[in-house]
Design a protein around this motif. Structure first.
Motif, PDB file in Angstrom:
ATOM      1  N   ALA A   1      10.331  -0.328  -7.162  1.00  0.00           N
ATOM      2  CA  ALA A   1       9.258  -1.306  -7.349  1.00  0.00           C
ATOM      3  C   ALA A   1       8.565  -1.525  -6.013  1.00  0.00           C
ATOM      4  CB  ALA A   1       9.804  -2.628  -7.887  1.00  0.00           C
ATOM      5  N   ALA A   2       7.273  -1.766  -6.071  1.00  0.00           N
ATOM      6  CA  ALA A   2       6.495  -2.098  -4.875  1.00  0.00           C
ATOM      7  C   ALA A   2       5.407  -3.066  -5.293  1.00  0.00           C
ATOM      8  CB  ALA A   2       5.887  -0.845  -4.246  1.00  0.00           C
TER       9      ALA A   2
ATOM     10  N   ARG B   1       0.854  -1.191   0.000  1.00  0.00           N
ATOM     11  CA  ARG B   1       0.000   0.000   0.000  1.00  0.00           C
ATOM     12  C   ARG B   1       0.887   1.238   0.000  1.00  0.00           C
ATOM     13  NH1 ARG B   1      -4.027   1.819   4.965  1.00  0.00           N
ATOM     14  NH2 ARG B   1      -4.428   3.941   4.216  1.00  0.00           N
ATOM     15  N   ARG B   2       0.739   2.100  -1.004  1.00  0.00           N
ATOM     16  CA  ARG B   2       1.538   3.310  -1.120  1.00  0.00           C
ATOM     17  C   ARG B   2       0.690   4.534  -0.793  1.00  0.00           C
ATOM     18  NH1 ARG B   2       5.066   2.773  -6.651  1.00  0.00           N
ATOM     19  NH2 ARG B   2       5.793   4.826  -5.913  1.00  0.00           N
ATOM     20  N   GLU B   3       1.287   5.459  -0.052  1.00  0.00           N
ATOM     21  CA  GLU B   3       0.582   6.679   0.335  1.00  0.00           C
ATOM     22  C   GLU B   3       1.599   7.792   0.549  1.00  0.00           C
ATOM     23  OE1 GLU B   3      -1.442   5.184   3.722  1.00  0.00           O
ATOM     24  OE2 GLU B   3       0.361   5.043   4.955  1.00  0.00           O
ATOM     25  N   ILE B   4       1.134   9.029   0.551  1.00  0.00           N
ATOM     26  CA  ILE B   4       2.011  10.169   0.812  1.00  0.00           C
ATOM     27  C   ILE B   4       2.139  10.336   2.331  1.00  0.00           C
ATOM     28  CG2 ILE B   4       2.366  12.638   0.512  1.00  0.00           C
ATOM     29  CD1 ILE B   4       2.686  10.982  -2.038  1.00  0.00           C
TER      30      ILE B   4
ATOM     31  N   ALA C   1      22.995   3.007  -4.724  1.00  0.00           N
ATOM     32  CA  ALA C   1      22.587   2.047  -3.694  1.00  0.00           C
ATOM     33  C   ALA C   1      21.144   1.627  -3.917  1.00  0.00           C
ATOM     34  CB  ALA C   1      22.739   2.651  -2.299  1.00  0.00           C
ATOM     35  N   ARG C   2      20.860   0.369  -3.648  1.00  0.00           N
ATOM     36  CA  ARG C   2      19.502  -0.176  -3.712  1.00  0.00           C
ATOM     37  C   ARG C   2      19.244  -0.971  -2.431  1.00  0.00           C
ATOM     38  NH1 ARG C   2      17.203  -0.979  -9.143  1.00  0.00           N
ATOM     39  NH2 ARG C   2      16.199  -2.854  -8.388  1.00  0.00           N
ATOM     40  N   LEU C   3      18.023  -0.904  -1.980  1.00  0.00           N
ATOM     41  CA  LEU C   3      17.616  -1.631  -0.780  1.00  0.00           C
ATOM     42  C   LEU C   3      16.234  -2.205  -1.007  1.00  0.00           C
ATOM     43  CD1 LEU C   3      17.581  -2.499   2.204  1.00  0.00           C
ATOM     44  CD2 LEU C   3      17.005  -0.143   2.809  1.00  0.00           C
ATOM     45  N   THR C   4      16.104  -3.515  -0.774  1.00  0.00           N
ATOM     46  CA  THR C   4      14.803  -4.175  -0.853  1.00  0.00           C
ATOM     47  C   THR C   4      14.382  -4.635   0.528  1.00  0.00           C
ATOM     48  OG1 THR C   4      15.142  -4.932  -3.129  1.00  0.00           O
ATOM     49  CG2 THR C   4      13.508  -6.119  -1.825  1.00  0.00           C
ATOM     50  N   TYR C   5      13.202  -4.198   0.937  1.00  0.00           N
ATOM     51  CA  TYR C   5      12.531  -4.729   2.121  1.00  0.00           C
ATOM     52  C   TYR C   5      11.529  -5.775   1.625  1.00  0.00           C
ATOM     53  CZ  TYR C   5      14.024  -0.701   5.021  1.00  0.00           C
ATOM     54  OH  TYR C   5      14.737   0.252   5.717  1.00  0.00           O
ATOM     55  N   ALA C   6      11.620  -6.996   2.142  1.00  0.00           N
ATOM     56  CA  ALA C   6      10.730  -8.055   1.669  1.00  0.00           C
ATOM     57  C   ALA C   6      10.219  -8.889   2.835  1.00  0.00           C
ATOM     58  CB  ALA C   6      11.452  -8.956   0.668  1.00  0.00           C
ATOM     59  N   LEU C   7       8.924  -9.214   2.780  1.00  0.00           N
ATOM     60  CA  LEU C   7       8.359 -10.171   3.728  1.00  0.00           C
ATOM     61  C   LEU C   7       8.722 -11.565   3.232  1.00  0.00           C
ATOM     62  CD1 LEU C   7       4.815  -8.626   4.321  1.00  0.00           C
ATOM     63  CD2 LEU C   7       6.910  -8.258   5.636  1.00  0.00           C
ATOM     64  N   THR C   8       9.605 -12.241   3.953  1.00  0.00           N
ATOM     65  CA  THR C   8      10.092 -13.552   3.523  1.00  0.00           C
ATOM     66  C   THR C   8       9.575 -14.664   4.426  1.00  0.00           C
ATOM     67  OG1 THR C   8      12.139 -13.002   4.714  1.00  0.00           O
ATOM     68  CG2 THR C   8      12.141 -12.736   2.319  1.00  0.00           C
TER      69      THR C   8
ATOM     70  N   ARG D   1       5.101   6.594   1.918  1.00  0.00           N
ATOM     71  CA  ARG D   1       5.131   5.481   2.872  1.00  0.00           C
ATOM     72  C   ARG D   1       4.558   4.256   2.173  1.00  0.00           C
ATOM     73  NH1 ARG D   1       2.545   6.245   8.706  1.00  0.00           N
ATOM     74  NH2 ARG D   1       0.714   6.802   7.437  1.00  0.00           N
ATOM     75  N   VAL D   2       5.268   3.134   2.312  1.00  0.00           N
ATOM     76  CA  VAL D   2       4.832   1.873   1.720  1.00  0.00           C
ATOM     77  C   VAL D   2       4.604   0.886   2.857  1.00  0.00           C
ATOM     78  CG1 VAL D   2       5.385   0.023   0.109  1.00  0.00           C
ATOM     79  CG2 VAL D   2       6.208   2.350  -0.347  1.00  0.00           C
ATOM     80  N   ARG D   3       3.413   0.308   2.887  1.00  0.00           N
ATOM     81  CA  ARG D   3       3.065  -0.656   3.942  1.00  0.00           C
ATOM     82  C   ARG D   3       3.123  -2.073   3.378  1.00  0.00           C
ATOM     83  NH1 ARG D   3       0.438   1.758   8.388  1.00  0.00           N
ATOM     84  NH2 ARG D   3      -0.245   3.922   8.055  1.00  0.00           N
ATOM     85  N   LEU D   4       3.879  -2.932   4.073  1.00  0.00           N
ATOM     86  CA  LEU D   4       3.969  -4.349   3.724  1.00  0.00           C
ATOM     87  C   LEU D   4       3.279  -5.131   4.831  1.00  0.00           C
ATOM     88  CD1 LEU D   4       7.746  -4.481   2.700  1.00  0.00           C
ATOM     89  CD2 LEU D   4       5.772  -4.014   1.223  1.00  0.00           C
ATOM     90  N   ARG D   5       2.284  -5.951   4.466  1.00  0.00           N
ATOM     91  CA  ARG D   5       1.474  -6.644   5.461  1.00  0.00           C
ATOM     92  C   ARG D   5       1.658  -8.142   5.358  1.00  0.00           C
ATOM     93  NH1 ARG D   5      -3.856  -2.722   4.776  1.00  0.00           N
ATOM     94  NH2 ARG D   5      -3.054  -1.058   6.113  1.00  0.00           N
ATOM     95  N   GLY D   6       2.073  -8.759   6.479  1.00  0.00           N
ATOM     96  CA  GLY D   6       2.255 -10.186   6.553  1.00  0.00           C
ATOM     97  C   GLY D   6       1.077 -10.862   7.218  1.00  0.00           C
TER      98      GLY D   6
END
Length: 362
Positions: A132-133, A15-18, A157-164, A30-35
């Motif tokens: 990418a999101a 979910r992307r939002e300002i 630089a690149r950084l990936t946050y991932a629910l693994t 702000r990007v929300r990742l939900r597990g």
């Protein structure tokens, strides 16, 4: 007849939002990742920071376990590193400079005589771009021009946050350069497994840190001769020990840091795959955090310089030891220490760092 196991639920779409706007009008997302079971990570592009991290307790009740702010302005106004990505060089470089291939590079001395966390305007002060999101992951990038903060080479630089996993967040860093340089990127989360809203210090959190050696430091937090055994010192967390059990012991290194702010030595270089570097358990809530990393060092900081001036989420004032940090990285001052693991990056190479934050409850 046995029924086949139900497939694990797929992560919800990101979910992307300002989140806010910088003084020049640029938007911060702000990007929300939900597990699963209420587990959620909220990432803001400013500093590529974890703004919130919701983790269930033993009763299944989620709580936010990281320090941060509800709005953008406090992040911009005062540099506190809450949840931020640190670069180009995490931790300290002695004397605000280093020599590489015979050339001397002068950095800002922004921590006494030393350079800290990339200088005055490090990666934590950049508004990273979302590359990418999608379901369960977001990738961000930033560009650091040649000479920025005194460092050589243009670094991307690149950084990936991932629910693994259901309650698992993996951080994957990459960096490239067009000139020989030094790179040391890390995540600077401030954790309180009781939950930030509940408040209180982290001295009752039980820490296990398997490393047998740490780096004693001088009065400016620069490593001395080299690794020293933790055995027989307040730095021995090889068996589960409350953070506060020995934090007020009369030990020179504890006095210098006003608690813990030291590097534990995990290896002589980047590991082939992440291995367990630390485990923290909060007895009251049952929340457990395991940190796995491929980095050769782990900076453990017990929140010694939180002074009550920062108003965080839920209107909480953050005071000494209200959070702990576990920062996987290369050892401090490596550019000046040929006897330490090298953080040198050459053109054509890819600098990598993978760390896994795995949560559970007991």
């Amino acid at each position: 007849m046995d029924m086949p196991a139900a497939p694990a639920p797929s992560p919800a779409p990101a979910r992307r939002e300002i989140f806010g706007h910088l003084p020049d009008g640029e938007a911060v997302e702000r990007v929300r990742l939900r597990g699963a079971d209420g587990f959620e990570a909220a990432i803001i592009t400013y500093g590529a920071a974890v703004q919130a991290l919701l983790v269930p307790d033993r009763a299944g009740h989620p709580a936010d376990v990281v320090l941060g702010h509800d709005e953008l302005a406090p992040y911009v106004e005062t540099r506190r590193f809450f949840g931020a990505t640190i670069g180009r060089y995490a931790n300290r470089i002695a004397g605000g400079g280093f020599t590489l291939d015979g050339a001397r590079y002068t950095l800002a001395a922004n921590n006494g005589p030393n350079a800290l966390h990339g200088g005055i305007e490090g990666f934590d002060r950049k508004n990273w771009q979302v590359v990418a999101a999608d379901a369960g992951a977001v990738t961000l990038s930033c560009l650091s021009p040649d000479g920025e903060e005194g460092f050589p080479g243009t670094v991307t630089a690149r950084l990936t946050y991932a629910l693994t996993g259901p309650r698992e967040l993996t951080l994957s860093f990459e960096a490239t350069t067009d000139r020989a340089t030094v790179v040391n990127l890390t995540h600077h989360g401030f954790f309180n497994l009781a939950g930030v809203e509940a408040g209180g210090d982290v001295l009752d959190h039980v820490l296990t840190l398997p490393a047998a050696h740490y780096l004693p430091v001088d009065a400016t937090a620069i490593p001395l001769a080299g690794p020293a055994p933790v055995a027989g010192t307040p730095f021995d967390f090889r068996s589960p020990t409350p953070i506060g059990a020995r934090i007020r012991d009369d030990h020179e290194q504890v006095r210098l840091g006003r608690g813990y702010d030291h590097n534990w030595c995990l290896g002589e270089g980047r590991a082939a795959a992440p291995v367990l570097a630390a485990r923290v358990e909060h007895p009251g809530s049952g929340r457990v955090m395991e940190l796995l990393t491929d980095q050769p060092g782990l900076q453990f900081y017990s929140g010694n310089f939180l002074d009550g001036t920062a108003v965080g989420k839920f209107g909480r004032l953050h005071r000494q030891s209200d959070a702990f940090c576990l920062e996987p990285q290369f050892w401090p001052d490596t550019p000046n220490r040929p006897d330490f693991p090298s953080c040198r990056l050459e053109p054509g190479e890819v600098w990598r760092h993978v760390s896994v934050y795995r949560f559970s409850a007991v």
